[in-house]
Design a protein around this motif. Structure first.
Motif, PDB file in Angstrom:
ATOM      1  N   ASN A 172       0.812  -1.216   0.000  1.00 52.18           N
ATOM      2  CA  ASN A 172       0.000   0.000   0.000  1.00 52.18           C
ATOM      3  C   ASN A 172       0.843   1.262   0.000  1.00 52.18           C
ATOM      4  N   LYS A 173       1.919   1.264   0.775  1.00 48.24           N
ATOM      5  CA  LYS A 173       2.725   2.474   0.909  1.00 48.24           C
ATOM      6  C   LYS A 173       3.406   2.881  -0.396  1.00 48.24           C
ATOM      7  N   LEU A 174       3.407   2.001  -1.381  1.00 48.64           N
ATOM      8  CA  LEU A 174       4.021   2.311  -2.670  1.00 48.64           C
ATOM      9  C   LEU A 174       3.095   3.046  -3.622  1.00 48.64           C
ATOM     10  N   LEU A 175       1.803   2.952  -3.413  1.00 41.80           N
ATOM     11  CA  LEU A 175       0.833   3.402  -4.409  1.00 41.80           C
ATOM     12  C   LEU A 175       0.967   4.891  -4.755  1.00 41.80           C
ATOM     13  N   ILE A 176       0.938   5.750  -3.770  1.00 44.01           N
ATOM     14  CA  ILE A 176       1.066   7.196  -4.021  1.00 44.01           C
ATOM     15  C   ILE A 176       2.530   7.588  -3.826  1.00 44.01           C
ATOM     16  N   VAL A 177       3.109   8.154  -4.861  1.00 40.52           N
ATOM     17  CA  VAL A 177       4.523   8.533  -4.827  1.00 40.52           C
ATOM     18  C   VAL A 177       4.693   9.792  -3.990  1.00 40.52           C
ATOM     19  N   GLU A 178       5.695   9.787  -3.135  1.00 42.99           N
ATOM     20  CA  GLU A 178       5.982  10.924  -2.239  1.00 42.99           C
ATOM     21  C   GLU A 178       6.668  12.048  -3.009  1.00 42.99           C
ATOM     22  N   GLU A 179       5.922  12.665  -3.912  1.00 40.49           N
ATOM     23  CA  GLU A 179       6.394  13.820  -4.669  1.00 40.49           C
ATOM     24  C   GLU A 179       5.297  14.871  -4.641  1.00 40.49           C
ATOM     25  N   PRO A 180       5.635  16.125  -4.828  1.00 35.95           N
ATOM     26  CA  PRO A 180       4.617  17.182  -4.794  1.00 35.95           C
ATOM     27  C   PRO A 180       3.573  17.049  -5.904  1.00 35.95           C
ATOM     28  N   ILE A 181       2.429  17.628  -5.655  1.00 41.20           N
ATOM     29  CA  ILE A 181       1.373  17.786  -6.652  1.00 41.20           C
ATOM     30  C   ILE A 181       1.756  18.998  -7.503  1.00 41.20           C
ATOM     31  N   HIS A 182       1.509  18.919  -8.799  1.00 39.69           N
ATOM     32  CA  HIS A 182       1.829  20.041  -9.690  1.00 39.69           C
ATOM     33  C   HIS A 182       0.576  20.506 -10.412  1.00 39.69           C
ATOM     34  N   ASN A 183       0.298  21.797 -10.341  1.00 35.82           N
ATOM     35  CA  ASN A 183      -0.763  22.372 -11.162  1.00 35.82           C
ATOM     36  C   ASN A 183      -0.265  22.440 -12.596  1.00 35.82           C
ATOM     37  N   ARG A 184      -1.154  22.223 -13.559  1.00 33.56           N
ATOM     38  CA  ARG A 184      -0.792  22.222 -14.976  1.00 33.56           C
ATOM     39  C   ARG A 184      -1.486  23.352 -15.699  1.00 33.56           C
ATOM     40  N   LYS A 185      -0.718  24.010 -16.568  1.00 34.72           N
ATOM     41  CA  LYS A 185      -1.220  25.162 -17.316  1.00 34.72           C
ATOM     42  C   LYS A 185      -1.349  24.836 -18.798  1.00 34.72           C
ATOM     43  N   VAL A 186      -2.304  25.510 -19.424  1.00 35.16           N
ATOM     44  CA  VAL A 186      -2.384  25.598 -20.876  1.00 35.16           C
ATOM     45  C   VAL A 186      -2.403  27.094 -21.145  1.00 35.16           C
ATOM     46  N   GLY A 187      -1.326  27.573 -21.756  1.00 35.89           N
ATOM     47  CA  GLY A 187      -1.165  29.016 -21.888  1.00 35.89           C
ATOM     48  C   GLY A 187      -0.999  29.601 -20.492  1.00 35.89           C
ATOM     49  N   GLU A 188      -1.841  30.542 -20.144  1.00 32.26           N
ATOM     50  CA  GLU A 188      -1.786  31.156 -18.819  1.00 32.26           C
ATOM     51  C   GLU A 188      -2.818  30.565 -17.853  1.00 32.26           C
ATOM     52  N   ALA A 189      -3.666  29.678 -18.338  1.00 32.54           N
ATOM     53  CA  ALA A 189      -4.744  29.128 -17.506  1.00 32.54           C
ATOM     54  C   ALA A 189      -4.320  27.821 -16.841  1.00 32.54           C
ATOM     55  N   ILE A 190      -4.549  27.719 -15.544  1.00 35.34           N
ATOM     56  CA  ILE A 190      -4.326  26.459 -14.838  1.00 35.34           C
ATOM     57  C   ILE A 190      -5.555  25.588 -15.089  1.00 35.34           C
ATOM     58  N   VAL A 191      -5.323  24.419 -15.694  1.00 32.73           N
ATOM     59  CA  VAL A 191      -6.436  23.561 -16.127  1.00 32.73           C
ATOM     60  C   VAL A 191      -6.616  22.316 -15.254  1.00 32.73           C
ATOM     61  N   GLY A 192      -5.681  22.068 -14.357  1.00 29.02           N
ATOM     62  CA  GLY A 192      -5.783  20.878 -13.516  1.00 29.02           C
ATOM     63  C   GLY A 192      -4.520  20.671 -12.715  1.00 29.02           C
ATOM     64  N   TYR A 193      -4.387  19.487 -12.188  1.00 24.33           N
ATOM     65  CA  TYR A 193      -3.227  19.146 -11.371  1.00 24.33           C
ATOM     66  C   TYR A 193      -2.852  17.689 -11.590  1.00 24.33           C
ATOM     67  N   GLU A 194      -1.608  17.357 -11.207  1.00 25.24           N
ATOM     68  CA  GLU A 194      -1.075  16.017 -11.423  1.00 25.24           C
ATOM     69  C   GLU A 194      -0.331  15.523 -10.188  1.00 25.24           C
ATOM     70  N   PHE A 195      -0.348  14.205 -10.033  1.00 23.31           N
ATOM     71  CA  PHE A 195       0.491  13.530  -9.048  1.00 23.31           C
ATOM     72  C   PHE A 195       0.818  12.150  -9.604  1.00 23.31           C
ATOM     73  N   LYS A 196       1.697  11.436  -8.931  1.00 21.22           N
ATOM     74  CA  LYS A 196       2.197  10.174  -9.478  1.00 21.22           C
ATOM     75  C   LYS A 196       1.795   8.968  -8.627  1.00 21.22           C
ATOM     76  N   LEU A 197       1.649   7.830  -9.334  1.00 25.83           N
ATOM     77  CA  LEU A 197       1.374   6.547  -8.694  1.00 25.83           C
ATOM     78  C   LEU A 197       2.435   5.540  -9.104  1.00 25.83           C
ATOM     79  N   GLN A 198       2.639   4.550  -8.249  1.00 25.15           N
ATOM     80  CA  GLN A 198       3.515   3.421  -8.553  1.00 25.15           C
ATOM     81  C   GLN A 198       2.702   2.147  -8.353  1.00 25.15           C
ATOM     82  N   TYR A 199       2.896   1.164  -9.224  1.00 19.57           N
ATOM     83  CA  TYR A 199       2.135  -0.068  -9.094  1.00 19.57           C
ATOM     84  C   TYR A 199       2.482  -0.755  -7.772  1.00 19.57           C
ATOM     85  N   PRO A 200       1.471  -1.086  -6.960  1.00 21.14           N
ATOM     86  CA  PRO A 200       1.723  -1.573  -5.600  1.00 21.14           C
ATOM     87  C   PRO A 200       1.937  -3.087  -5.512  1.00 21.14           C
ATOM     88  N   SER A 201       2.976  -3.569  -6.163  1.00 20.84           N
ATOM     89  CA  SER A 201       3.295  -4.988  -6.095  1.00 20.84           C
ATOM     90  C   SER A 201       4.754  -5.183  -6.476  1.00 20.84           C
TER      91      SER A 201
END
Length: 138
Positions: free
Chosen positions: A7-36
């Motif tokens: 379980n502790k592998l699933l969400i990667v211990e890295e910051p969340i990043h907001n994503r832009k298209v042009g000057e508009a922030i359209v969403g955010y991203e984070f990372k996962l690792q397969y938990p096995s």
């Protein structure tokens, strides 16, 4: 029942990043690792749910990025040729105007997945991973 060792592998211990298209922030991203200890084909992911600050996110707003390709969650069941190697991180992108405000946010991920090499007599081992972590937005 979750297999707690991974379980502790699933969400990667890295910051969340907001994503832009042009000057508009359209969403955010984070990372996962397969938990096995082995990878899997994306078609073996039977369910994937995301929450942020304990609020569930609609599947239609979530994209899954792996192997240089973007997928909607409903498309994963058809990705029998896309392999998620255990050392590769998948990126989850959530479409949300304005992204997430600065600060820390609780990311919750639930994943139910079939172990493909256990398919004896039509029965597969099905595991789930259920984890949350507090990550900063950068």
């Amino acid at each position: 029942m979750p297999f707690m060792a991974y379980n502790k592998l699933l969400i990667v211990e890295e910051p969340i990043h907001n994503r832009k298209v042009g000057e508009a922030i359209v969403g955010y991203e984070f990372k996962l690792q397969y938990p096995s200890y082995r990878g899997t084909f994306l078609s073996c992911i039977e369910d994937l749910k995301i929450s942020v600050d304990d609020e569930p996110i609609e599947k239609s707003r979530i994209y899954f990025f792996l192997n240089g390709k973007w997928f909607l969650l409903d498309e994963l069941k058809d990705c029998f040729k896309e392999y998620w190697y255990v050392m590769d991180f998948a990126t989850i992108r959530v479409i949300q105007a304005g992204g997430l405000p600065e600060g820390k946010h609780r990311i919750g991920v639930y994943m139910k997945h079939r172990i493909p090499y256990t398919g004896y007599f039509g029965q597969y081992l099905i595991l789930d991973a259920d984890e949350s972590k507090v990550l900063p937005v950068e």
